[in-house]
Design a protein around this motif. Structure first.
Motif, PDB file in Angstrom:
ATOM      1  N   ALA A  48     -10.797  14.037   1.084  1.00 30.21           N
ATOM      2  CA  ALA A  48     -10.404  12.312   1.775  1.00 30.21           C
ATOM      3  C   ALA A  48     -10.651  11.226   1.219  1.00 30.21           C
ATOM      4  N   ARG A  49     -11.479  11.554  -0.542  1.00 32.47           N
ATOM      5  CA  ARG A  49     -10.825  10.323  -1.616  1.00 32.47           C
ATOM      6  C   ARG A  49      -9.704  10.762  -1.539  1.00 32.47           C
ATOM      7  N   ASN A  50      -9.207  12.716  -2.466  1.00 28.60           N
ATOM      8  CA  ASN A  50      -8.692  13.106  -3.091  1.00 28.60           C
ATOM      9  C   ASN A  50      -6.898  12.039  -1.949  1.00 28.60           C
ATOM     10  N   LYS A  51      -7.465  12.405  -0.663  1.00 27.17           N
ATOM     11  CA  LYS A  51      -6.191  11.868   0.297  1.00 27.17           C
ATOM     12  C   LYS A  51      -5.486  10.152  -0.629  1.00 27.17           C
ATOM     13  N   GLN A  52      -7.298   9.313  -0.622  1.00 30.17           N
ATOM     14  CA  GLN A  52      -7.408   7.837  -0.750  1.00 30.17           C
ATOM     15  C   GLN A  52      -6.693   7.705  -2.251  1.00 30.17           C
ATOM     16  N   ALA A  54      -4.554   9.248  -3.621  1.00 32.79           N
ATOM     17  CA  ALA A  54      -3.030   9.934  -3.548  1.00 32.79           C
ATOM     18  C   ALA A  54      -2.335   8.685  -3.352  1.00 32.79           C
ATOM     19  N   GLU A  55      -2.453   8.489  -2.274  1.00 32.60           N
ATOM     20  CA  GLU A  55      -1.649   7.220  -1.018  1.00 32.60           C
ATOM     21  C   GLU A  55      -1.722   5.690  -1.691  1.00 32.60           C
ATOM     22  N   LEU A  56      -3.015   5.802  -2.561  1.00 36.22           N
ATOM     23  CA  LEU A  56      -3.114   4.597  -3.380  1.00 36.22           C
ATOM     24  C   LEU A  56      -2.055   4.798  -4.850  1.00 36.22           C
ATOM     25  N   ALA A  57      -1.883   5.592  -5.278  1.00 39.47           N
ATOM     26  CA  ALA A  57      -1.017   6.082  -6.867  1.00 39.47           C
ATOM     27  C   ALA A  57      -0.357   5.730  -6.060  1.00 39.47           C
ATOM     28  N   VAL A  58       1.308   6.499  -5.388  1.00 39.82           N
ATOM     29  CA  VAL A  58       1.619   5.881  -4.468  1.00 39.82           C
ATOM     30  C   VAL A  58       2.176   4.373  -4.743  1.00 39.82           C
ATOM     31  N   GLU A  59       1.468   3.632  -3.887  1.00 40.24           N
ATOM     32  CA  GLU A  59       1.541   2.545  -2.716  1.00 40.24           C
ATOM     33  C   GLU A  59       1.943   1.388  -4.532  1.00 40.24           C
ATOM     34  N   LEU A  63       6.008   5.667  -7.988  1.00 39.42           N
ATOM     35  CA  LEU A  63       5.730   6.936  -8.480  1.00 39.42           C
ATOM     36  C   LEU A  63       5.275   8.152  -7.799  1.00 39.42           C
ATOM     37  N   GLY A  64       6.333   8.688  -7.733  1.00 38.25           N
ATOM     38  CA  GLY A  64       5.567  10.402  -7.634  1.00 38.25           C
ATOM     39  C   GLY A  64       5.837  10.433  -6.055  1.00 38.25           C
ATOM     40  N   ASN A  65       4.777  11.225  -5.247  1.00 37.55           N
ATOM     41  CA  ASN A  65       5.200  11.282  -3.428  1.00 37.55           C
ATOM     42  C   ASN A  65       3.387  11.472  -3.241  1.00 37.55           C
ATOM     43  N   VAL A  66       3.369  11.380  -2.281  1.00 37.20           N
ATOM     44  CA  VAL A  66       1.417  11.529  -1.998  1.00 37.20           C
ATOM     45  C   VAL A  66       1.089  13.339  -1.575  1.00 37.20           C
ATOM     46  N   PRO A  67       2.022  13.922  -1.230  1.00 36.70           N
ATOM     47  CA  PRO A  67       1.710  15.222  -0.857  1.00 36.70           C
ATOM     48  C   PRO A  67       1.597  16.260  -1.944  1.00 36.70           C
ATOM     49  N   ASP A  68       2.884  15.725  -3.313  1.00 34.43           N
ATOM     50  CA  ASP A  68       2.470  15.946  -4.388  1.00 34.43           C
ATOM     51  C   ASP A  68       1.156  15.313  -5.180  1.00 34.43           C
TER      52      ASP A  68
END
Length: 469
Positions: A48-52, A54-59, A63-68
């Protein structure tokens, strides 16, 4: 460097880190170091934290995309934890009666780490884990776009520290908004400065007066020779080039393909989603990707459909296009396609033969990316070693997806890392992937042993026979 603002808050932050590290070392143990490293790793790997993150990083970076990014956060951290699982970083490392030397593991102290916007969670997590594993404290200086992501990561790490009763001051960051002056002050105070990203920051680290480890710029060139498995090469290149929208320094930026299999490779590349842009249209791509002499921020590190639209290629490339391969023969500052593109665009060079491919690749590296890495898709067992003997590079990646291989892989022996040293070719102090061994030092206890003084004859007899006395 003259400071434009008061840096006393950086000094205060460092003082707290110094106190925490002194306690961490004085009351340290391998179990404590391991537990702290595991806490930091789980802070980013918990799904769950990994997803958060990743989503914040792209937002916040665009740069990049969430799944990767989720995949990167997980695999890079898991691989690192595998690498350090059995590493001894506390206590007596060796005790050799023959040499009379006992080696003792010692922390470096307080690490100052500058981290890039391309990997605003994975790179700082990697640095934090290595620092903690080796008994250090660490202060992070994120890029402006990565501040909120770094704040979230530290909150997750501190929450894990609460579970094990660890000192939160061991892992800190320069508070928002940060500045170049703040970063410079951190570099000057640090017992070791670690810099990934901006080459300007790397140079600042090396001139800061602190011991420093910076990493060089990437601009990966990959040779596809006449013996290669073309379908496999195209599949690996595509997977690598498109991963996280080409944000990695290990992403392919140039493909150098020998003439004998050039057309066949284009077919294989097309089957994987690589669209060819012929030389006649290259200038139009350059104009849109570098509209003012700088990379177009609306095109770099974007999904394929966005990139295609920004390049004016909508409707002129096949449906399902994943990346663009632009034919060119230019290399150097007047030919931007020959440099790093941070996008799903790769330069495509047609070489007369293998020797010509090597010459083209060397010219590309000499212009940009020397020391980092090159790739080779081949069935020839001798060519990779020959490249390693003669090319200005620290890594020759053979028959692998370059992005996944260079920074460590479960399918090769390189240590997992997000920071690749480029040796003297890249202006770096290390030629290895930055890993835990760079975060530790050793004290040697030296005892007297029986003398081992050789005679002159034992040393020079063979030389005297050849050259005389």
């Amino acid at each position: 460097m003259p400071f434009s603002a008061d840096n006393s808050h950086v000094d205060a932050l460092f003082s707290q880190a110094r106190l925490a590290q002194a306690d961490y070392e004085a009351y340290g143990s391998q179990a404590r170091y391991d537990s702290a490293a595991q806490a930091a790793a789980w802070a980013i790997m918990e799904p769950a934290r990994n997803k958060q993150l990743a989503e914040l990083a792209v937002e916040v970076t665009g740069l990049g995309n969430v799944p990767d990014k989720i995949t990167k956060n997980h695999r890079k951290t898991l691989g690192l934890m595998r690498d350090i699982a059995d590493a001894q970083t506390f206590g007596i490392l060796s005790d050799d009666a023959k040499t009379g030397i006992t080696e003792i593991a010692r922390p470096l102290g307080v690490i100052g780490a500058v981290v890039p916007s391309t990997n605003p969670a994975a790179t700082p997590a990697n640095n934090v884990i290595n620092a903690l594993k080796c008994g250090n404290a660490i202060i992070l200086s994120p890029s402006p776009k990565g501040v909120s992501c770094c704040e979230m990561l530290l909150a997750f790490i501190h929450a894990e520290f609460d579970k094990i009763g660890e000192d939160k001051r061991l892992v800190q960051m320069i508070p928002a908004p940060g500045s170049k002056a703040d970063t410079q002050r951190l570099l000057e105070l640090a017992d070791l400065a670690v810099v990934t990203g901006s080459q300007d920051n790397v140079r600042r680290a090396y001139s800061s007066g602190s011991p420093a480890m910076g990493v060089g710029a990437g601009n990966v060139a990959v040779i596809v020779d006449e013996t290669a498995d073309l379908a496999a090469a195209a599949a690996k290149i595509t997977a690598s080039k498109t991963f996280d929208n080409a944000t990695s320094c290990s992403s392919e930026n140039a493909l150098v393909v020998v003439d004998a299999i050039y057309d066949a490779f284009l077919d294989a590349m097309g089957a994987q989603g690589g669209a060819l842009v012929p030389t006649a249209q290259a200038a139009a791509i350059v104009a849109r990707l570098w509209p003012d002499g700088h990379l177009n921020r609306e095109a770099i590190a974007k999904d394929a459909d966005v990139l295609i639209e920004k390049l004016g290629m909508a409707g002129s490339v096949p449906a399902g296009t994943k990346f663009i391969a632009v034919e060119t023969d230019g290399i150097g500052p007047d030919h931007p396609l020959s440099g790093e593109k941070l996008s799903r665009v790769v330069a495509l060079y047609r070489a007369r033969d293998y020797d010509d491919a090597v010459a083209i690749t060397k010219r590309i590296l000499t212009y940009q990316g020397a020391g980092h890495s090159i790739g080779l898709h081949t069935a020839d067992i001798d060519r990779p070693v020959d490249l390693g003997r003669h090319m200005p590079t620290c890594r020759v990646i053979v028959n692998q997806a370059h992005t996944f291989a260079t920074g460590g892989s479960f399918e090769n022996g390189l240590p997992f890392s997000l920071s690749m040293g480029c040796g003297s070719w890249g202006g770096n102090s290390i030629d290895d992937n930055l890993h835990w061994k760079h975060f530790i030092q050793r004290t040697k206890v030296v005892r007297p042993i029986p003398a081992r003084e050789p005679s002159l004859d034992a040393i020079f007899s063979a030389y005297w026979e050849k050259a005389g006395k």
